[in-house]
Motif scaffolding. Structure first.
Motif, PDB file in Angstrom:
ATOM      1  N   GLU A  79     -55.508   2.024  17.854  1.00 54.88           N
ATOM      2  CA  GLU A  79     -54.181   1.465  18.008  1.00 54.88           C
ATOM      3  C   GLU A  79     -53.567   2.108  19.141  1.00 54.88           C
ATOM      4  N   ALA A  80     -53.819   3.443  19.230  1.00 52.13           N
ATOM      5  CA  ALA A  80     -53.431   3.792  20.579  1.00 52.13           C
ATOM      6  C   ALA A  80     -53.931   3.298  21.759  1.00 52.13           C
ATOM      7  N   ARG A  81     -55.354   3.098  21.903  1.00 54.61           N
ATOM      8  CA  ARG A  81     -55.813   2.464  22.808  1.00 54.61           C
ATOM      9  C   ARG A  81     -55.512   1.022  23.159  1.00 54.61           C
ATOM     10  N   ARG A  82     -55.150   0.308  22.078  1.00 51.53           N
ATOM     11  CA  ARG A  82     -54.844  -1.138  22.129  1.00 51.53           C
ATOM     12  C   ARG A  82     -53.424  -0.982  22.939  1.00 51.53           C
ATOM     13  N   ARG A  83     -52.541   0.173  22.742  1.00 53.86           N
ATOM     14  CA  ARG A  83     -51.264   0.314  23.180  1.00 53.86           C
ATOM     15  C   ARG A  83     -51.342   0.786  24.850  1.00 53.86           C
ATOM     16  N   ASP A  84     -52.564   0.958  25.126  1.00 54.61           N
ATOM     17  CA  ASP A  84     -52.668   1.660  26.562  1.00 54.61           C
ATOM     18  C   ASP A  84     -52.304   2.948  26.633  1.00 54.61           C
ATOM     19  N   CYS A  85     -52.378   3.852  25.655  1.00 55.30           N
ATOM     20  CA  CYS A  85     -52.130   5.226  25.726  1.00 55.30           C
ATOM     21  C   CYS A  85     -53.082   5.803  26.657  1.00 55.30           C
ATOM     22  N   ALA A  86     -52.645   6.910  27.465  1.00 54.68           N
ATOM     23  CA  ALA A  86     -53.714   7.674  28.012  1.00 54.68           C
ATOM     24  C   ALA A  86     -54.228   9.032  27.152  1.00 54.68           C
ATOM     25  N   VAL A  87     -53.658   9.309  26.274  1.00 59.71           N
ATOM     26  CA  VAL A  87     -53.827  10.385  25.630  1.00 59.71           C
ATOM     27  C   VAL A  87     -53.225  10.463  24.038  1.00 59.71           C
ATOM     28  N   VAL A  88     -53.951  11.048  22.911  1.00 59.53           N
ATOM     29  CA  VAL A  88     -53.560  11.181  21.690  1.00 59.53           C
ATOM     30  C   VAL A  88     -53.602  12.765  21.433  1.00 59.53           C
ATOM     31  N   GLN A  89     -52.436  13.083  20.994  1.00 55.54           N
ATOM     32  CA  GLN A  89     -52.164  14.438  20.622  1.00 55.54           C
ATOM     33  C   GLN A  89     -51.542  14.653  19.374  1.00 55.54           C
ATOM     34  N   LEU A  90     -51.838  15.938  18.710  1.00 52.04           N
ATOM     35  CA  LEU A  90     -51.370  16.093  17.331  1.00 52.04           C
ATOM     36  C   LEU A  90     -51.246  17.785  17.305  1.00 52.04           C
ATOM     37  N   THR A  91     -50.345  18.339  16.419  1.00 56.00           N
ATOM     38  CA  THR A  91     -50.383  19.689  16.022  1.00 56.00           C
ATOM     39  C   THR A  91     -51.050  19.833  14.596  1.00 56.00           C
ATOM     40  N   THR A  92     -51.465  20.903  14.370  1.00 55.94           N
ATOM     41  CA  THR A  92     -51.764  21.206  13.052  1.00 55.94           C
ATOM     42  C   THR A  92     -51.589  22.691  12.824  1.00 55.94           C
ATOM     43  N   ASP A  93     -51.022  23.057  11.630  1.00 58.35           N
ATOM     44  CA  ASP A  93     -50.655  24.445  11.366  1.00 58.35           C
ATOM     45  C   ASP A  93     -51.853  25.364  11.448  1.00 58.35           C
ATOM     46  N   GLN A  94     -51.713  26.616  12.057  1.00 60.55           N
ATOM     47  CA  GLN A  94     -52.836  27.493  12.120  1.00 60.55           C
ATOM     48  C   GLN A  94     -53.257  27.855  10.780  1.00 60.55           C
ATOM     49  N   ALA A  95     -52.803  27.592   9.715  1.00 58.06           N
ATOM     50  CA  ALA A  95     -53.194  27.968   8.406  1.00 58.06           C
ATOM     51  C   ALA A  95     -54.143  27.010   7.772  1.00 58.06           C
ATOM     52  N   ARG A  96     -54.320  26.037   8.734  1.00 56.02           N
ATOM     53  CA  ARG A  96     -55.115  24.750   8.310  1.00 56.02           C
ATOM     54  C   ARG A  96     -56.488  24.716   8.642  1.00 56.02           C
ATOM     55  N   PRO A  97     -57.424  25.743   8.585  1.00 47.35           N
ATOM     56  CA  PRO A  97     -58.716  25.803   9.416  1.00 47.35           C
ATOM     57  C   PRO A  97     -59.663  24.592   9.063  1.00 47.35           C
ATOM     58  N   ASP A  98     -59.678  23.994   7.779  1.00 50.39           N
ATOM     59  CA  ASP A  98     -60.357  22.662   7.599  1.00 50.39           C
ATOM     60  C   ASP A  98     -59.715  21.495   8.351  1.00 50.39           C
ATOM     61  N   MET A 133     -44.026  -5.251  16.568  1.00 46.90           N
ATOM     62  CA  MET A 133     -45.467  -4.601  15.996  1.00 46.90           C
ATOM     63  C   MET A 133     -46.121  -5.499  14.897  1.00 46.90           C
ATOM     64  N   ASP A 134     -45.899  -6.716  14.984  1.00 45.36           N
ATOM     65  CA  ASP A 134     -46.588  -7.708  14.089  1.00 45.36           C
ATOM     66  C   ASP A 134     -48.083  -7.771  14.476  1.00 45.36           C
ATOM     67  N   ASP A 135     -48.356  -7.663  15.804  1.00 43.37           N
ATOM     68  CA  ASP A 135     -49.792  -7.699  16.006  1.00 43.37           C
ATOM     69  C   ASP A 135     -50.603  -6.393  15.988  1.00 43.37           C
ATOM     70  N   VAL A 136     -49.957  -5.421  15.286  1.00 44.81           N
ATOM     71  CA  VAL A 136     -50.698  -4.219  14.767  1.00 44.81           C
ATOM     72  C   VAL A 136     -51.753  -4.859  13.786  1.00 44.81           C
ATOM     73  N   ALA A 137     -53.089  -3.981  13.881  1.00 47.37           N
ATOM     74  CA  ALA A 137     -54.236  -4.373  13.287  1.00 47.37           C
ATOM     75  C   ALA A 137     -54.089  -3.889  11.701  1.00 47.37           C
ATOM     76  N   TRP A 138     -53.403  -4.596  11.105  1.00 51.86           N
ATOM     77  CA  TRP A 138     -53.456  -4.437   9.548  1.00 51.86           C
ATOM     78  C   TRP A 138     -54.652  -5.174   8.669  1.00 51.86           C
ATOM     79  N   GLY A 139     -54.874  -4.353   7.599  1.00 52.56           N
ATOM     80  CA  GLY A 139     -56.045  -4.924   6.901  1.00 52.56           C
ATOM     81  C   GLY A 139     -56.963  -4.043   6.444  1.00 52.56           C
TER      82      GLY A 139
END
Length: 164
Positions: free
Chosen positions: A122-141, A1-7
């Motif tokens: 970074e996900a695009r750079r790695r050719d991911c087709a989708v980015v997913q996440l979960t967030t608690d229902q108690a976090r409306p913001d 992962m040395d080619d990750v865009a750090w900075g």
């Protein structure tokens, strides 16, 4: 992962993003605990050992990337990006975003958006087709935040705690 865009984190002057190191653990745990839900789940009161074990596993696995956003020497944000291969979607690679946190005094200044946009790039750079996440229902913001960035609440998630 040395080619990750750090900075420098685009759009947030004075903030850089880099791979987290074990010395960052106290600050990362503090970020995780820095909200009402996190305060119930996270604590270093009993020591950092469970976090050290988890960090070692994440850090050793090239499919996982734990990052820290720094303003000078201070941790002001973090997230974990995991890359999940699968058969669905014609064998697509997915990026899973976890543990997004921005220090309370930095919320609302664009840091969270910049950190998520970095993760999306970074996900695009790695050719991911989708980015997913979960967030608690108690976090409306958080829900509004993710929707503003284009995420869609398309699925219903379930969890089952395996604690004894």
């Amino acid at each position: 992962m040395d080619d990750v865009a750090w900075g420098p984190l685009p759009g947030v002057p004075g903030v850089v993003v880099r791979r987290a190191v074990s010395a960052d653990l106290p600050a990362l745990v503090a970020l995780l605990a820095d909200d009402p839900l996190g305060a119930l789940r996270e604590s270093a009161d009993g020591g950092l050992e469970p976090y050290r074990r988890a960090f070692a596993l994440v850090d050793a696995d090239p499919a996982h990337l734990l990052v820290v956003a720094l303003a000078g020497a201070e941790a002001v944000g973090t997230l974990q990006l995991s890359f999940l291969p699968g058969l669905s979607r014609r064998g697509a690679l997915r990026a899973q975003v976890e543990g997004v946190r921005v220090r309370a005094d930095r919320r609302g200044d664009g840091l969270g958006e910049a950190l998520l946009r970095w993760a999306l790039a970074e996900a695009r750079r790695r050719d991911c087709a989708v980015v997913q996440l979960t967030t608690d229902q108690a976090r409306p913001d958080a829900h509004r935040f993710y929707e503003r960035l284009g995420f869609v609440a398309s699925h219903r998630g379930y969890k089952l705690g395996l604690d004894s």
